[in-house]
Scaffold this active site. Structure first.
Site, PDB file in Angstrom:
ATOM      1  N   GLY A  10      -9.222  15.017  -6.811  1.00 36.93           N
ATOM      2  CA  GLY A  10     -10.418  14.588  -6.442  1.00 36.93           C
ATOM      3  C   GLY A  10     -10.455  13.226  -5.946  1.00 36.93           C
ATOM      4  O   GLY A  10     -11.530  12.666  -5.491  1.00 36.93           O
ATOM      5  N   VAL A  11      -9.418  12.508  -6.299  1.00 35.53           N
ATOM      6  CA  VAL A  11      -9.638  11.080  -5.848  1.00 35.53           C
ATOM      7  C   VAL A  11      -9.204  11.011  -4.609  1.00 35.53           C
ATOM      8  O   VAL A  11      -8.592  11.762  -3.813  1.00 35.53           O
ATOM      9  CB  VAL A  11      -8.249  10.599  -6.733  1.00 35.53           C
ATOM     10  CG1 VAL A  11      -7.827   8.990  -6.268  1.00 35.53           C
ATOM     11  CG2 VAL A  11      -8.443  10.281  -8.122  1.00 35.53           C
ATOM     12  N   GLY A  17      -2.464   3.980   5.093  1.00 36.71           N
ATOM     13  CA  GLY A  17      -2.195   2.877   4.232  1.00 36.71           C
ATOM     14  C   GLY A  17      -1.323   1.841   4.954  1.00 36.71           C
ATOM     15  O   GLY A  17      -0.598   1.827   6.003  1.00 36.71           O
ATOM     16  N   GLY A  19       2.550  -0.053   4.513  1.00 37.83           N
ATOM     17  CA  GLY A  19       3.641  -0.165   3.717  1.00 37.83           C
ATOM     18  C   GLY A  19       4.384  -1.631   3.860  1.00 37.83           C
ATOM     19  O   GLY A  19       4.321  -2.258   4.698  1.00 37.83           O
ATOM     20  N   TYR A  49      11.411  -2.355  -4.507  1.00 35.75           N
ATOM     21  CA  TYR A  49      11.080  -3.169  -3.204  1.00 35.75           C
ATOM     22  C   TYR A  49      11.234  -4.990  -3.540  1.00 35.75           C
ATOM     23  O   TYR A  49      11.209  -5.625  -2.689  1.00 35.75           O
ATOM     24  CB  TYR A  49       9.944  -3.144  -2.446  1.00 35.75           C
ATOM     25  CG  TYR A  49       9.649  -1.653  -1.734  1.00 35.75           C
ATOM     26  CD1 TYR A  49      10.875  -0.725  -1.818  1.00 35.75           C
ATOM     27  CD2 TYR A  49       8.511  -1.175  -1.317  1.00 35.75           C
ATOM     28  CE1 TYR A  49      10.605   0.530  -1.511  1.00 35.75           C
ATOM     29  CE2 TYR A  49       8.374   0.102  -0.724  1.00 35.75           C
ATOM     30  CZ  TYR A  49       9.303   0.995  -0.641  1.00 35.75           C
ATOM     31  OH  TYR A  49       9.235   2.053  -0.165  1.00 35.75           O
ATOM     32  N   HIS A 107       9.965   7.791  -7.274  1.00 38.27           N
ATOM     33  CA  HIS A 107      10.609   7.255  -6.180  1.00 38.27           C
ATOM     34  C   HIS A 107      11.555   8.208  -5.379  1.00 38.27           C
ATOM     35  O   HIS A 107      11.717   8.397  -4.414  1.00 38.27           O
ATOM     36  CB  HIS A 107      11.235   5.929  -6.130  1.00 38.27           C
ATOM     37  CG  HIS A 107      11.367   5.139  -5.000  1.00 38.27           C
ATOM     38  ND1 HIS A 107      11.214   3.785  -4.954  1.00 38.27           N
ATOM     39  CD2 HIS A 107      11.652   5.544  -3.881  1.00 38.27           C
ATOM     40  CE1 HIS A 107      11.368   3.158  -3.685  1.00 38.27           C
ATOM     41  NE2 HIS A 107      11.611   4.438  -2.909  1.00 38.27           N
TER      42      HIS A 107
HETATM   43  P1  NAP Z   1       7.766   2.351   9.755  1.00 34.16           P
HETATM   44  O1  NAP Z   1       6.543   2.176   9.257  1.00 34.16           O
HETATM   45  O2  NAP Z   1       7.795   3.580  10.390  1.00 34.16           O
HETATM   46  O3  NAP Z   1       8.299   1.362  10.913  1.00 34.16           O
HETATM   47  C1  NAP Z   1       8.424  -0.173  10.387  1.00 34.16           C
HETATM   48  C2  NAP Z   1       9.204  -0.661  11.657  1.00 34.16           C
HETATM   49  O4  NAP Z   1       8.587  -0.604  12.822  1.00 34.16           O
HETATM   50  C3  NAP Z   1       9.522  -2.204  11.295  1.00 34.16           C
HETATM   51  O5  NAP Z   1      10.645  -2.533  11.880  1.00 34.16           O
HETATM   52  C4  NAP Z   1       8.128  -2.864  12.143  1.00 34.16           C
HETATM   53  O6  NAP Z   1       8.553  -4.124  12.385  1.00 34.16           O
HETATM   54  C5  NAP Z   1       8.020  -1.954  13.342  1.00 34.16           C
HETATM   55  N1  NAP Z   1       6.686  -1.750  13.619  1.00 34.16           N
HETATM   56  C6  NAP Z   1       5.596  -1.777  13.101  1.00 34.16           C
HETATM   57  N2  NAP Z   1       4.528  -1.486  13.588  1.00 34.16           N
HETATM   58  C7  NAP Z   1       4.893  -1.456  15.079  1.00 34.16           C
HETATM   59  C8  NAP Z   1       4.303  -1.124  16.243  1.00 34.16           C
HETATM   60  N3  NAP Z   1       3.044  -1.061  16.311  1.00 34.16           N
HETATM   61  N4  NAP Z   1       5.121  -1.186  17.470  1.00 34.16           N
HETATM   62  C9  NAP Z   1       6.412  -1.342  17.343  1.00 34.16           C
HETATM   63  N5  NAP Z   1       7.056  -1.571  16.322  1.00 34.16           N
HETATM   64  C10 NAP Z   1       6.284  -1.673  15.051  1.00 34.16           C
HETATM   65  O7  NAP Z   1       9.064   2.649   8.899  1.00 34.16           O
HETATM   66  P2  NAP Z   1       9.173   2.214   6.978  1.00 34.16           P
HETATM   67  O8  NAP Z   1       9.129   0.680   6.897  1.00 34.16           O
HETATM   68  O9  NAP Z   1      10.385   2.808   7.003  1.00 34.16           O
HETATM   69  O10 NAP Z   1       8.316   2.932   6.450  1.00 34.16           O
HETATM   70  C11 NAP Z   1       6.888   2.730   6.072  1.00 34.16           C
HETATM   71  C12 NAP Z   1       6.832   2.583   4.538  1.00 34.16           C
HETATM   72  O11 NAP Z   1       7.049   3.541   3.991  1.00 34.16           O
HETATM   73  C13 NAP Z   1       7.381   1.609   4.161  1.00 34.16           C
HETATM   74  O12 NAP Z   1       7.212   0.120   4.140  1.00 34.16           O
HETATM   75  C14 NAP Z   1       7.275   1.585   2.540  1.00 34.16           C
HETATM   76  O13 NAP Z   1       6.256   1.435   1.995  1.00 34.16           O
HETATM   77  C15 NAP Z   1       7.630   3.286   2.617  1.00 34.16           C
HETATM   78  N6  NAP Z   1       8.953   3.844   2.811  1.00 34.16           N
HETATM   79  C16 NAP Z   1       9.252   4.837   1.529  1.00 34.16           C
HETATM   80  C17 NAP Z   1      10.672   5.179   1.351  1.00 34.16           C
HETATM   81  C18 NAP Z   1      10.517   6.253   0.131  1.00 34.16           C
HETATM   82  O14 NAP Z   1      11.759   6.461  -0.225  1.00 34.16           O
HETATM   83  N7  NAP Z   1       9.691   6.702  -0.771  1.00 34.16           N
HETATM   84  C19 NAP Z   1      11.302   4.958   2.041  1.00 34.16           C
HETATM   85  C20 NAP Z   1      10.964   4.096   3.111  1.00 34.16           C
HETATM   86  C21 NAP Z   1       9.848   3.461   3.426  1.00 34.16           C
HETATM   87  P3  NAP Z   1       7.448  -5.511  12.201  1.00 34.16           P
HETATM   88  O15 NAP Z   1       7.342  -5.575  10.912  1.00 34.16           O
HETATM   89  O16 NAP Z   1       8.313  -6.576  12.763  1.00 34.16           O
HETATM   90  O17 NAP Z   1       6.198  -5.102  12.985  1.00 34.16           O
END
Ligand code: NAP
Length: 305
Positions: A10-11, A17, A19, A49, A107
């Protein structure tokens, strides 16, 4: 503006979001502050992180009521076990400067030590029952990990955060999540893992995909916006990362256009079935040896006190 997704307890959380993986601690507070001012109300971080403290700083600096912001964080595998995970909550809450965490997830599964993964999840269940967290979940759980977890625990995870972008759509995970009432949350939603600098040669960046570029041109939007819209229209939660103010704003400006069924299908067909991130069956503290530091000095409480 941002739509809400209702979790199985329900949350509600915003569908979009923010990242902060690979956001350097020095940049994280500014990025979080910029994101909150641009309209985000949900931040996804992780103990692993190394920037939870800066996430808390960014929330405080934004001037936005912390009670309006959903904070999601993750317990790292080196902190799995019942007592260890309860302590991991204390470490994260202290670094974030909160007494209650909105969404706390594991994670990774740790298949070679699944009993410890289950104990860690039991600790999440306890924290939920005690009201110290608002929702619990998992990350990088494949259908067989979910099935094994369900056999040994009471509470169905609210969220499963997995790698998911047009080149890796994980249909089996999405199906398993849907059957259990778990929200699929896409990490690398705009395919960051297909173009992270220094993460391997000869990758094709999904950002350069011709099909996505064509759809984006037709709507007067960017490839990132088209990918995010594709997730939202298929019911997924997204957590795009950026430290660039223009891209931070762009990635939440998603609510004035709609993809057609044919466009959604064309993006679905781009799936290559090849993951960019680590194989969830291989994760183990001995190979992922990151110790999560103690919180040491508490920061001021921003909510839940
Ligand atoms: P993402 O959000 O798909 O892509 C981030 C990359 O895209 C960065 O290099 C960013 O560079 C660039 N970017 C952002 N907006 C853009 C746009 N509008 N146009 C072009 N390039 C753009 O990848 P992600 O960081 O891997 O995933 C997002 C979040 O998921 C993470 O930050 C984290 O919170 C989480 N995550 C979780 C796991 C897990 O194992 N649970 C693993 C990986 C990630 P700039 O910063 O220079 O804009």
């Amino acid at each position: 503006m941002n739509n809400l997704i209702t979790l199985n307890n329900g949350v509600t959380i915003p569908s979009v979001g923010f990242g902060v993986f690979q956001s350097a601690p020095a940049e994280t507070a500014a990025a979080v502050e910029t994101a909150l001012k641009a309209g985000y109300r949900h931040i996804d971080t992780a103990a692993g992180y190394g920037n939870e403290r800066e996430v808390g700083d960014g929330i405080r600096r934004s001037g936005i009521d912390p009670a309006e912001v959903v904070i999601e964080t993750k317990v790292w595998v080196s902190d799995y076990g019942f007592d260890e995970t309860l302590h991991a909550f204390d470490k994260s809450a202290t670094k974030l400067g909160v007494s209650r965490i909105d969404v706390l997830i594991l994670h990774q599964p740790m298949p070679q030590h699944f009993a410890r993964t289950v104990q860690a999840y039991h600790a999440l269940e306890r924290l939920l029952e005690d009201g110290q967290v608002g929702a619990i979940g998992v990350s990088n759980f494949m259908p067989h990990h979910l099935a094994a977890l369900r056999e040994q625990t009471q509470i169905v995870p609210a969220i499963n955060q997995v790698e998911l972008h047009p080149y890796f759509t994980q249909t089996a995970v999405q199906k398993a999540d849907a059957e259990l009432g778990i929200v699929t949350q896409a990490w690398s939603p705009i395919g960051g893992i297909t173009f992270y600098p220094g993460w391997g040669e000869n990758r094709k960046s999904v950002m350069d995909d011709e099909t996505i570029a064509g759809i984006a041109a037709g709507h007067g939007k960017t490839p990132a916006q088209v990918m995010l819209r594709w997730h939202l229209q298929q019911g997924r939660s997204v957590i795009p990362k950026s430290t660039n103010p223009e891209r931070i704003a762009q990635n939440i400006d998603l609510f004035d256009f709609e993809l057609t069924t044919a466009e959604l299908t064309a993006i679905d067909r781009l799936d290559r079935g090849v993951r960019g991130g680590p194989d969830p069956d291989e994760v183990d503290p001995s190979t992922w040896n990151v110790e999560i530091p103690e919180a040491e000095t508490p920061t001021s409480t921003t909510k839940g006190s």
